[in-house]
Design an enzyme around this catalytic site. Structure first.
Site, PDB file in Angstrom:
ATOM      1  N   CYS A   1      -3.109  -5.048  -3.809  1.00  0.00           N
ATOM      2  CA  CYS A   1      -1.864  -5.633  -4.319  1.00  0.00           C
ATOM      3  C   CYS A   1      -0.861  -4.611  -4.827  1.00  0.00           C
ATOM      4  O   CYS A   1       0.263  -4.979  -5.183  1.00  0.00           O
ATOM      5  CB  CYS A   1      -2.183  -6.633  -5.427  1.00  0.00           C
ATOM      6  SG  CYS A   1      -2.898  -5.890  -6.918  1.00  0.00           S
TER       7      CYS A   1
ATOM      8  N   LEU B   1      -4.327 -14.854  -2.085  1.00  0.00           N
ATOM      9  CA  LEU B   1      -4.996 -13.605  -2.422  1.00  0.00           C
ATOM     10  C   LEU B   1      -4.217 -12.456  -1.801  1.00  0.00           C
ATOM     11  O   LEU B   1      -3.936 -12.471  -0.600  1.00  0.00           O
ATOM     12  CB  LEU B   1      -6.434 -13.605  -1.877  1.00  0.00           C
ATOM     13  CG  LEU B   1      -7.177 -12.264  -1.923  1.00  0.00           C
ATOM     14  CD1 LEU B   1      -7.430 -11.836  -3.368  1.00  0.00           C
ATOM     15  CD2 LEU B   1      -8.488 -12.348  -1.141  1.00  0.00           C
TER      16      LEU B   1
ATOM     17  N   CYS C   1       6.349  11.837   7.958  1.00  0.00           N
ATOM     18  CA  CYS C   1       6.052  10.440   8.300  1.00  0.00           C
ATOM     19  C   CYS C   1       7.293   9.747   8.872  1.00  0.00           C
ATOM     20  O   CYS C   1       7.190   8.972   9.830  1.00  0.00           O
ATOM     21  CB  CYS C   1       5.539   9.697   7.078  1.00  0.00           C
ATOM     22  SG  CYS C   1       3.849  10.137   6.604  1.00  0.00           S
TER      23      CYS C   1
END
Length: 392
Positions: free
Chosen positions: A174, A170, A357
């Protein structure tokens, strides 16, 4: 007069590299010793009360609106600000790092995810590599392409699981499906991906069909908490827990526990702070609504509280810095195409987001960690040494 005095003191203590500042009144100052490494130009003053309330938000908005210009690297400025102990990025008087409670209902989470990830596949396709992977890559060699580094990241994650053929996996959150589809094709696993993004769901659904993987792969447009009574040998989750909110972290790791079969193995990869959990007002307002970066010890405690054990822990901080630098380089090269989709304010916002970032990872203000977790006694399904993680 007070306004100018405030700015002088504010900027003098903000960076550990020499900078030049052009003020709105035509005056110029240089702070620090040596040749300035960047020039900041204020076309108009940002209200002092706004800076005192939250410097990150007020200065970020001023840059988006063109009230501030930067000649030089924003990444280096952010790195410098986080490294300088007296700067607005570290001084509690100027920035509020305390997390604010957010409402992470299923409806709110779906809206937050879609605000970011459903900007449009065409937009992301401009500056991501062809795998459409939107998370930290893994740079085995200095001259790796972004594509190679992303494939290496996926293989690094899957190899850590020591996957056995025909077992189940799983992938929570995703994305555009690169990891789950590679797990099906290269490692012969039966895979299920889960996302809240309609754009990602449609993309993965088409990829499954185009690659002839309908018998071994499925994708669901579903909240990860509502997958039902399902159990998997392996779980992966990349860049996901940063979205669930502080109050839902325990529930997130509980879902990992619940969906794992006995003795199952999970690889959880996400942005973490070694200094403790945090939010950032500008990021939350404009980039990742509802985001919260958890502390390292915070995540470890949730793993322990949910009856799992850590088999391995790895920092990929410098890998994410380099990934962001590649993304920003790609983004800047595609600005003419981006201008056909979005206005100048969006373009300035996105460029600053990618550079800021990168600077934050460079300074060590944020990190990215891979937690290899087992349900049951750590490691009895894994080899005794780490050598297996690095074999082709």
């Amino acid at each position: 007069m007070f306004e100018k005095t405030f700015y002088k003191e504010f900027l003098k203590h903000s960076f550990n590299i020499p900078i030049k500042v052009n003020y709105w009144d035509g005056k110029t100052d240089v702070y620090g010793d040596g040749k300035p490494q960047a020039t900041i130009t204020f076309k108009e003053p940002v209200p002092i009360k706004d800076i005192q309330r939250n410097a990150s938000l007020s200065l970020g908005e001023a840059y988006m609106d063109g009230k501030i210009e930067v000649d030089g690297s924003i990444e280096d400025l952010i790195d410098s600000a986080y490294t300088q102990s007296t700067s607005f990025m570290r001084n509690h008087k100027f920035i509020q790092w305390l997390p604010k409670a957010g409402k992470h209902t299923a409806k709110a989470d779906k809206e937050d995810i879609q605000k970011h990830y459903d900007i449009g596949n065409d937009f992301y396709r401009l500056w991501l590599d062809k795998t459409m992977t939107y998370s930290c890559a893994y740079w085995e060699h200095p001259d790796d392409s972004l594509y190679d580094a992303q494939i290496q990241k996926v293989d690094h994650i899957l190899a850590k699981l020591h996957p056995q053929p025909n077992r189940t996996l799983l992938d929570i959150g995703c994305g555009w499906g690169t990891l789950m589809l590679r797990a099906a094709k290269k490692y012969h696993l039966k895979v299920v991906g889960d996302t809240l993004s309609q754009e990602q769901y449609d993309y993965v659904k088409k990829e499954i069909k185009d690659q002839g993987l309908e018998d071994v792969a499925d994708v669901r447009l579903e909240d990860y908490r509502k997958l039902g009574d399902v159990h998997f040998d392996y779980i992966t989750s990349v860049g996901m827990f940063e979205h669930v909110g502080k109050d839902n972290l325990d529930g997130y790791f509980n879902c990992v526990y619940k969906y794992l079969k006995p003795n199952g193995i999970a690889l959880i990869h996400g942005i973490t702070r070694q200094q403790g959990g945090a939010t950032n007002a500008w990021i939350n307002k404009y980039i990742f609504p509802g985001g919260y970066v958890p502390g390292l010890s915070e995540n470890i405690q949730h793993i322990i509280d949910n009856h799992m054990q850590i088999a391995d822990l790895e920092s990929l901080r410098r890998h994410y810095q380099r990934t962001l630098e590649h993304w920003d380089q790609n983004f800047r090269a595609k600005i003419p195409e981006v201008k056909k989709m979005f206005d100048e304010r969006f373009i300035r916002m996105w460029d600053m987001y990618l550079q800021a970032c990168a600077g934050s990872f460079k300074a060590g203000n944020i990190d990215v960690m891979q937690y290899l977790i087992t349900k049951g006694a750590s490691g009895h399904n894994l080899p005794m040494t780490r050598d297996y993680m690095y074999k082709d």
